[in-house]
Design an enzyme around this catalytic site. Structure first.
Site, PDB file in Angstrom:
ATOM      1  N   HIS A  43       0.854  -1.198   0.000  1.00 24.81           N
ATOM      2  CA  HIS A  43       0.000   0.000   0.000  1.00 24.81           C
ATOM      3  C   HIS A  43       0.889   1.246   0.000  1.00 24.81           C
ATOM      4  O   HIS A  43       1.291   1.746   1.047  1.00 24.81           O
ATOM      5  CB  HIS A  43      -0.923   0.001   1.226  1.00 24.81           C
ATOM      6  CG  HIS A  43      -1.957   1.075   1.186  1.00 24.81           C
ATOM      7  ND1 HIS A  43      -3.312   0.821   1.278  1.00 24.81           N
ATOM      8  CD2 HIS A  43      -1.860   2.419   1.046  1.00 24.81           C
ATOM      9  CE1 HIS A  43      -3.988   1.957   1.204  1.00 24.81           C
ATOM     10  NE2 HIS A  43      -3.116   2.956   1.068  1.00 24.81           N
ATOM     11  N   ASP A  88       2.123   4.005   2.703  1.00 23.01           N
ATOM     12  CA  ASP A  88       1.102   4.891   2.130  1.00 23.01           C
ATOM     13  C   ASP A  88       1.679   6.027   1.268  1.00 23.01           C
ATOM     14  O   ASP A  88       1.727   5.899   0.052  1.00 23.01           O
ATOM     15  CB  ASP A  88       0.192   5.437   3.237  1.00 23.01           C
ATOM     16  CG  ASP A  88      -1.228   5.690   2.756  1.00 23.01           C
ATOM     17  OD1 ASP A  88      -1.539   5.358   1.601  1.00 23.01           O
ATOM     18  OD2 ASP A  88      -2.042   6.212   3.537  1.00 23.01           O
ATOM     19  N   HIS A 129      -9.588   1.315  -0.635  1.00 29.53           N
ATOM     20  CA  HIS A 129      -9.434   1.913   0.694  1.00 29.53           C
ATOM     21  C   HIS A 129     -10.813   1.855   1.356  1.00 29.53           C
ATOM     22  O   HIS A 129     -11.835   2.113   0.694  1.00 29.53           O
ATOM     23  CB  HIS A 129      -9.082   3.395   0.599  1.00 29.53           C
ATOM     24  CG  HIS A 129      -7.668   3.700   0.192  1.00 29.53           C
ATOM     25  ND1 HIS A 129      -7.152   3.358  -1.019  1.00 29.53           N
ATOM     26  CD2 HIS A 129      -6.682   4.370   0.854  1.00 29.53           C
ATOM     27  CE1 HIS A 129      -5.898   3.793  -1.089  1.00 29.53           C
ATOM     28  NE2 HIS A 129      -5.580   4.411   0.037  1.00 29.53           N
ATOM     29  N   GLY A 153      -8.904   8.422  -2.009  1.00 26.30           N
ATOM     30  CA  GLY A 153      -9.433   9.757  -1.729  1.00 26.30           C
ATOM     31  C   GLY A 153     -10.321   9.755  -0.502  1.00 26.30           C
ATOM     32  O   GLY A 153     -10.385   8.760   0.225  1.00 26.30           O
ATOM     33  N   ARG A 162       3.357  16.659 -15.206  1.00 20.57           N
ATOM     34  CA  ARG A 162       2.706  17.215 -16.404  1.00 20.57           C
ATOM     35  C   ARG A 162       3.086  16.555 -17.709  1.00 20.57           C
ATOM     36  O   ARG A 162       2.422  16.751 -18.713  1.00 20.57           O
ATOM     37  CB  ARG A 162       3.030  18.709 -16.500  1.00 20.57           C
ATOM     38  CG  ARG A 162       2.517  19.445 -15.281  1.00 20.57           C
ATOM     39  CD  ARG A 162       2.620  20.920 -15.418  1.00 20.57           C
ATOM     40  NE  ARG A 162       2.280  21.547 -14.149  1.00 20.57           N
ATOM     41  CZ  ARG A 162       2.390  22.837 -13.917  1.00 20.57           C
ATOM     42  NH1 ARG A 162       2.829  23.640 -14.865  1.00 20.57           N
ATOM     43  NH2 ARG A 162       2.063  23.326 -12.741  1.00 20.57           N
ATOM     44  N   HIS A 166       1.414   4.903  -2.502  1.00 20.59           N
ATOM     45  CA  HIS A 166       0.903   5.676  -3.646  1.00 20.59           C
ATOM     46  C   HIS A 166       2.054   6.258  -4.451  1.00 20.59           C
ATOM     47  O   HIS A 166       3.061   6.707  -3.899  1.00 20.59           O
ATOM     48  CB  HIS A 166      -0.011   6.807  -3.156  1.00 20.59           C
ATOM     49  CG  HIS A 166      -1.265   6.301  -2.517  1.00 20.59           C
ATOM     50  ND1 HIS A 166      -2.465   6.238  -3.179  1.00 20.59           N
ATOM     51  CD2 HIS A 166      -1.505   5.802  -1.272  1.00 20.59           C
ATOM     52  CE1 HIS A 166      -3.392   5.752  -2.365  1.00 20.59           C
ATOM     53  NE2 HIS A 166      -2.829   5.476  -1.197  1.00 20.59           N
ATOM     54  N   ASP A 208      -6.217   3.161  -9.134  1.00 25.13           N
ATOM     55  CA  ASP A 208      -7.341   3.477  -8.234  1.00 25.13           C
ATOM     56  C   ASP A 208      -8.225   4.596  -8.770  1.00 25.13           C
ATOM     57  O   ASP A 208      -7.771   5.520  -9.454  1.00 25.13           O
ATOM     58  CB  ASP A 208      -6.857   3.787  -6.803  1.00 25.13           C
ATOM     59  CG  ASP A 208      -6.293   5.180  -6.615  1.00 25.13           C
ATOM     60  OD1 ASP A 208      -5.728   5.741  -7.586  1.00 25.13           O
ATOM     61  OD2 ASP A 208      -6.411   5.718  -5.507  1.00 25.13           O
ATOM     62  N   GLU A 232     -10.784   4.125   6.609  1.00 24.91           N
ATOM     63  CA  GLU A 232      -9.646   4.978   6.986  1.00 24.91           C
ATOM     64  C   GLU A 232     -10.178   6.200   7.734  1.00 24.91           C
ATOM     65  O   GLU A 232      -9.655   6.556   8.788  1.00 24.91           O
ATOM     66  CB  GLU A 232      -8.875   5.407   5.721  1.00 24.91           C
ATOM     67  CG  GLU A 232      -7.682   6.315   6.002  1.00 24.91           C
ATOM     68  CD  GLU A 232      -6.996   6.827   4.724  1.00 24.91           C
ATOM     69  OE1 GLU A 232      -7.607   6.738   3.629  1.00 24.91           O
ATOM     70  OE2 GLU A 232      -5.858   7.323   4.843  1.00 24.91           O
TER      71      GLU A 232
END
Ligand SMILES: O=C(O)c1cccc(C(=O)CC[C@H]2O[C@@H](n3cnc4c(=O)[nH]cnc43)[C@H](O)[C@@H]2O)c1
Ligand code: ZN
Length: 353
Positions: free
Chosen positions: A27, A291, A210, A183, A82, A29, A149, A213
């Site tokens: 887990h 995380d 998720h 999110g 970008r 990101h 996700d 949380e």
């Protein structure tokens, strides 16, 4: 490192043991793993951004008042990515940081919607992450896999786009193994995402949303029932529902526990109040994860040290925790056996010194 967090490093001998322990991370990101050096390099490339270019200033910038503030800051870093080259650089550098911590295998959560909606070409995006994955495996020996996700708060348009990118055979990257939902949870009911998870699961992806949380155990039940979750991201509030704990234990649904994240976003008040011990007592499979490590002033090694303290673990206990993550991963049987063998050999060698 953010200064407001408790320095929970284990005593010196465990710190050294953890540093060389082969590990798996389930887990973590993509954008949330950007090191201060990478964030400042990207901020300097894009001077219109409000993200500080000085790595020292990021400590304050990454101090969050609550979960909503965390997401606001997170999105300002997303805004720095970008071009396909930004994506490739970030992915490759994240793999380097994982390899430094002896992470042999990681499932990295990526939010492709956030990049495609900001104008990055979808084909170029997939090529960038795959190119970095292959280079990282060849150069560092760390195997990366992807979890795409849905950013739930962005609504069903984001769900549709994420599902399309994850299931279209012409786009879907080779490294993709799972499908998630991230999110804020408040005001974002899980059941509305059922049709998207159904499509992703039908396309062969594993379900890892998720849940629990920042909301109660009912969200974890929703993730199990409607999204057919095979692991739960965080699941912190499961501790408030003994029936849920029994269900998770009986069906061997692992929790992806990220202790320092829960303190940094203020989902849990202090580390000593973290329910990880209750999970273990109830027989739930616990995996330890980082995380968004630089944003939370942590890394996977520190999370293992935190776990050692909260769960009162010695070297064998830490090795078991590392093997939990390998077992709960979506790696094939031979890959799991290889990393678990490495963990056992390393631990035996350490204890025989
Ligand atoms: O990209 C956008 O344009 C966008 C628009 C509206 C909402 C969002 C999001 O909510 C993005 C959130 C993003 O946060 C990631 N993340 C990182 N750490 C965590 C966590 O601890 N808990 C939940 N989500 C987390 C996640 O991958 C989401 O994609 C974006
Ligand atoms: Zn997360």
């Amino acid at each position: 490192m953010t200064q407001h967090l408790v320095d929970a490093r284990a005593p010196r001998d465990l710190t050294a043991f953890i540093a060389e322990l082969p590990k798996a991370e389930l887990h973590v990101h993509h954008v949330g793993s950007a090191s201060p050096r990478i964030v400042s390099e990207l901020a300097a490339r894009h001077p219109d951004s409000k993200v500080p270019t000085d790595p020292g200033a990021l400590v304050d910038y990454f101090t969050f008042t609550d979960f909503a503030h965390f997401i606001e800051v997170y999105l300002s870093v997303v805004d720095l990515i970008r071009t396909p080259e930004d994506v490739r650089l970030l992915t490759y550098e994240v793999a380097r940081d994982l390899a430094r911590q002896q992470v042999r295998y990681a499932e990295l959560t990526i939010t492709p919607f956030s990049s495609t909606r900001r104008g990055i070409d979808e084909r170029a995006f997939m090529d960038a992450i795959e190119d970095a994955r292959k280079a990282a495996e060849a150069e560092f020996g760390t195997v990366l896999r992807w979890c795409f996700d849905i950013p739930g708060e962005a609504g069903l348009e984001a769900a549709e786009e994420t599902t399309r990118l994850a299931t279209d055979d012409r786009l879907r990257p080779e490294g993709l193994v799972s499908f998630g939902l991230g999110g804020p949870e408040v005001g974002v009911p899980r059941p509305q995402f059922k049709p998207y998870f159904d499509r992703a699961i039908a396309a062969g992806l594993h379900s890892v949303p998720h849940a629990g949380e920042t909301t109660g155990p009912e969200t974890v039940w929703d993730a199990l029932t409607h999204l057919r979750a095979e692991r739960i991201g965080h699941g912190t509030s499961s501790a408030r529902d003994p029936k849920l704990l029994a269900h998770l234990a009986e069906h061997r649904i692992p929790l992806e526990v990220c202790p320092t994240s829960n303190i940094a976003t203020r989902a849990v008040s202090t580390l000593d109040e973290h329910p990880v011990k209750e999970f273990v007592k109830a027989g739930v499979v616990v995996t330890i994860n980082s995380d968004d490590p630089p944003m939370f002033g942590t890394d996977l090694d520190n999370e293992y040290a935190v776990a050692a303290r909260l769960l009162d673990l010695d070297e064998r206990g830490l090795a078991d925790l590392a093997k939990n993550a390998v077992d709960a991963s979506f790696l094939d049987a031979a890959g799991k056996a290889r990393i678990k063998g490495e963990i056992d050999t390393y631990t035996a060698g350490w204890l025989d010194r």
